[in-house]
Write a protein that holds these residues in place. Structure first.
Motif, PDB file in Angstrom:
ATOM      1  N   LYS A   2       0.738  -1.238  -0.065  1.00 48.80           N
ATOM      2  CA  LYS A   2      -0.175  -0.068   0.005  1.00 48.80           C
ATOM      3  C   LYS A   2       0.882   1.345   0.158  1.00 48.80           C
ATOM      4  N   TRP A   9     -11.876  -7.485   4.378  1.00 50.41           N
ATOM      5  CA  TRP A   9     -12.346  -6.033   4.475  1.00 50.41           C
ATOM      6  C   TRP A   9     -10.996  -5.312   3.855  1.00 50.41           C
ATOM      7  N   ASN A  10      -9.832  -5.451   4.490  1.00 50.20           N
ATOM      8  CA  ASN A  10      -8.572  -4.563   4.033  1.00 50.20           C
ATOM      9  C   ASN A  10      -8.404  -5.088   2.672  1.00 50.20           C
ATOM     10  N   LYS A  62     -10.725  -3.179   0.555  1.00 51.33           N
ATOM     11  CA  LYS A  62     -10.583  -1.613   0.375  1.00 51.33           C
ATOM     12  C   LYS A  62      -9.269  -1.214  -0.507  1.00 51.33           C
ATOM     13  N   LYS A 107     -10.435  -1.882  -4.327  1.00 52.29           N
ATOM     14  CA  LYS A 107     -11.567  -0.677  -4.587  1.00 52.29           C
ATOM     15  C   LYS A 107     -10.607   0.362  -5.507  1.00 52.29           C
ATOM     16  N   ARG A 108      -9.250   0.396  -5.194  1.00 55.02           N
ATOM     17  CA  ARG A 108      -8.505   1.314  -5.900  1.00 55.02           C
ATOM     18  C   ARG A 108      -8.256   0.776  -7.578  1.00 55.02           C
ATOM     19  N   ALA A 114     -12.828  -6.314  -5.448  1.00 51.07           N
ATOM     20  CA  ALA A 114     -13.454  -5.820  -4.360  1.00 51.07           C
ATOM     21  C   ALA A 114     -14.473  -6.358  -3.833  1.00 51.07           C
ATOM     22  N   LEU A 163     -15.416  -8.395  -0.364  1.00 57.51           N
ATOM     23  CA  LEU A 163     -16.362  -8.070   0.420  1.00 57.51           C
ATOM     24  C   LEU A 163     -17.485  -9.021   0.757  1.00 57.51           C
ATOM     25  N   ARG A 202     -21.165  -3.666   4.647  1.00 61.91           N
ATOM     26  CA  ARG A 202     -20.165  -4.218   3.602  1.00 61.91           C
ATOM     27  C   ARG A 202     -21.161  -4.374   2.419  1.00 61.91           C
ATOM     28  N   GLU A 246     -21.516  -1.422   0.483  1.00 60.71           N
ATOM     29  CA  GLU A 246     -20.296  -0.937  -0.236  1.00 60.71           C
ATOM     30  C   GLU A 246     -20.418  -1.782  -1.496  1.00 60.71           C
TER      31      GLU A 246
END
Length: 289
Positions: A47, A80-81, A84, A87-88, A94, A98, A117, A120
């Motif tokens: 990251k 979940w991490n 996230k 998601k980029r 993603a 989820l 979630r 999302e």
């Protein structure tokens, strides 16, 4: 040969640890705990390097290690991490991550977090993939989970979003029943009562778009019986004029009513789109009652 990045070094260590055979004095559980920690460190290092696909993959491997150790809370967090990071730029991945998170949360009875979630997922379907059908399904599922956890306001926001999408998909009866459901909840609270007239306006516009003017008139009367202030609102008067215009097949009255309403209450994209559909119905079937 180029030197490896700190993230890649950590990932290699994690892979080695996860693949190592366990010795006499260590359990496989300990091995996977340690490998999970290393995958997590590698993911965070990726990251930092803005390598989000690699970060997501490392978090997903961390999650799998946590699952092997039966650490379900940590597995849910790791998934979940991963989501996230994905998601980029990686919406499909993603959503998969989820979904894994939600499996752990629902099994643990943590429906409030599962709903967060699922919401999302709905937003990714809607914003990244323009998949209205799947977004609808996720908003409704999230709404049901929020409702059973007594998070009524959040549930209603999800049901309202689902109703908007059902209307865009021209599934008007479903949209109307969802708007009615949200309005009924909102009527009971002084805080949310002010928004009821907008839900009813949307439900009535759906009725006009489905060319069922008789039911729309009936609903207009019914809403007035549920809330005595509704008939005197601009929303109710607007629908009454539109109904008259549709009954008479009068495009000019219709257009004038829309223009005048928009002068005072700016029409958003959703209302503009549905009014155009209603107008098209009027042009194709003038005087339909």
């Amino acid at each position: 040969m180029p030197s490896k990045s700190p993230a890649q070094i950590l990932l290699d260590k994690a892979e080695k640890k996860a693949g190592a055979s366990t010795g006499w004095f260590s359990s496989s559980s300990t091995k996977f705990e340690e490998a999970g920690d290393l995958y997590q460190q590698a993911a965070n290092a990726f990251k930092l390097e803005k390598l989000f696909r690699e970060a997501g993959d490392a978090f997903a491997k961390e999650a799998e290690c946590r699952e092997k150790c039966k650490e379900t809370n940590d597995a849910a967090n790791a998934w979940w991490n991963a989501a996230k990071a994905y998601k980029r730029g990686y919406p499909d991945l993603a959503i998969q991550a989820l979904s894994q998170t939600i499996t752990h949360l629902t099994q643990a009875g943590r429906f409030r977090q599962a709903a967060d979630r699922e919401k999302e997922i709905a937003q990714i379907h809607l914003q990244e993939q323009q998949d209205l059908r799947r977004a609808c399904e996720s908003f409704r599922r999230a709404g049901e989970w929020y409702a059973q956890e007594d998070a009524t306001a959040t549930a209603n926001a999800c049901f309202k979003d689902a109703a908007d999408l059902h209307a865009e998909l021209e599934e008007y009866p479903t949209a109307i029943s969802l708007y009615d459901q949200v309005a009924n909840f909102s009527l009971g609270s002084a805080l949310t009562k002010y928004s009821v007239k907008d839900y009813w306006l949307k439900a009535l516009l759906c009725g006009l778009a489905s060319l069922d003017y008789v039911s729309a008139r009936r609903n207009l009367t019914r809403y007035g019986q549920m809330d005595a202030t509704f008939p005197s609102t601009r929303e109710a008067k607007f629908i009454t004029v539109l109904l008259d215009a549709l009954d008479q097949g009068d495009e000019e009255i219709f257009s004038t009513a829309v223009y005048e309403f928009d002068q005072v209450t700016k029409l958003d994209n959703w209302k503009t789109a549905i009014l155009l559909k209603i107008k098209k119905g009027l042009q194709q079937a003038p005087g339909l009652t």
